[in-house]
Design an enzyme around this catalytic site. Structure first.
Site, PDB file in Angstrom:
ATOM      1  N   GLU A 189      -7.017 -44.010  14.761  1.00  0.00           N
ATOM      2  CA  GLU A 189      -7.168 -45.490  14.885  1.00  0.00           C
ATOM      3  C   GLU A 189      -8.315 -46.292  14.936  1.00  0.00           C
ATOM      4  O   GLU A 189      -8.443 -46.914  16.118  1.00  0.00           O
ATOM      5  CB  GLU A 189      -6.321 -45.680  15.912  1.00  0.00           C
ATOM      6  CG  GLU A 189      -6.413 -44.728  17.646  1.00  0.00           C
ATOM      7  CD  GLU A 189      -6.638 -45.941  17.806  1.00  0.00           C
ATOM      8  OE1 GLU A 189      -6.109 -46.969  18.372  1.00  0.00           O
ATOM      9  OE2 GLU A 189      -7.647 -46.008  19.080  1.00  0.00           O
ATOM     10  N   HIS A 192      -6.758 -44.695  23.866  1.00  0.00           N
ATOM     11  CA  HIS A 192      -6.438 -45.306  23.215  1.00  0.00           C
ATOM     12  C   HIS A 192      -7.717 -46.992  22.801  1.00  0.00           C
ATOM     13  O   HIS A 192      -7.849 -47.244  24.120  1.00  0.00           O
ATOM     14  CB  HIS A 192      -5.056 -45.996  23.119  1.00  0.00           C
ATOM     15  CG  HIS A 192      -4.031 -47.092  22.205  1.00  0.00           C
ATOM     16  ND1 HIS A 192      -4.647 -48.255  21.424  1.00  0.00           N
ATOM     17  CD2 HIS A 192      -3.021 -46.200  21.635  1.00  0.00           C
ATOM     18  CE1 HIS A 192      -3.821 -48.938  20.985  1.00  0.00           C
ATOM     19  NE2 HIS A 192      -3.604 -48.455  20.019  1.00  0.00           N
TER      20      HIS A 192
END
Ligand code: PGA
Length: 234
Positions: free
Chosen positions: A151, A102
């Site tokens: 993302e 992430h």
């Protein structure tokens, strides 16, 4: 939507005490029981902190909620002399998925490609599906990843997904299409960055997008419930 189910991966990040986590589930369960959502077209995954996984597993089982749990990270090492590490082996009875790489792990914990590849390998060995996060379309995706989250850092909210501008559904779709051209159509691509109950339908409509990764919109049970409801179209 290229295939069903559309995957919704809620990421609580570094939020919630155990009491708050249980409250969230109680609230979600009340909403779900009152008005269940047809889940054939939707797959719900929630990634809480490690410390909540055991209790939330029991809650999900006893309340028959259609939520699969995921981890937010995993140690690149096996079990052993690695103080503080949570290995894939330890996680395998608790989760079916784990985020890897992430943007917040890359930024604040300085995670690098080589370490992320090891994490993917550990997860695969333990039978856990990695959800590999990339922030730019030209980043390499390691072998063994079937589920990838795109993302872009600039689109990620600081907790309020209405306060930040998301990547448009059309652009996210374009990037998903590029990634599938490069890595094959079996690769599932989800989009993360300021998704919320009001914009989710535009992502569901896209030909190459297989799901979303809501952070801020997963923090309140009713917001997450409405996001799922709006994604399901019922
Ligand atoms: P957000 O988080 O939904 O709060 O923007 C998304 C992410 O972290 O990828």
């Amino acid at each position: 939507m290229p295939s069903t189910p559309f995957v919704i991966v809620g990421n609580w990040k570094s939020n919630k005490t155990i009491d708050e986590a249980i409250h969230w589930f109680q609230d979600f369960s009340v909403l779900w029981t009152k008005q269940p959502i047809v889940t054939e077209q939707i797959k719900i995954i929630l990634c809480p902190a490690f410390i909540h996984l055991t209790q939330l597993t029991s809650f999900i089982d006893s309340h028959h909620l259609p939520i699969a749990l995921g981890a937010q990270d995993v140690s690149p090492y096996e079990s052993g002399t690695y103080t503080g590490g949570i290995s894939a082996e330890m996680l395998k009875r608790l989760v079916s998925y784990s985020l890897v790489g992430h943007s917040e792990r890359r930024q604040h914990f300085h995670e690098q490609e080589a370490e992320l590849i090891k994490k993917v390998e550990r997860l695969r060995k333990a039978g856990i599906e990695p959800i590999y996060c990339v922030q730019k379309p030209d980043q390499e995706i390691p072998q063994g990843c079937n589920l990838v989250a795109y993302e872009p850092v600039w689109a990620i909210s600081r907790g309020d997904p209405y306060a930040t501008k998301p990547e448009s559904a059309e652009n996210a779709n374009q990037i998903a299409s590029q990634l599938k051209q490069k890595y094959g159509t079996n690769l599932k691509i989800i989009y993360g960055g300021s998704t919320n109950p009001d914009n989710v339908a535009s992502y569901v409509k896209q030909e190459f997008l297989d799901g979303i990764l809501p952070g801020g919109a997963s923090l309140k049970a009713d917001t997450f419930y409405h996001l799922i409801r709006n994604a399901s179209g019922n």
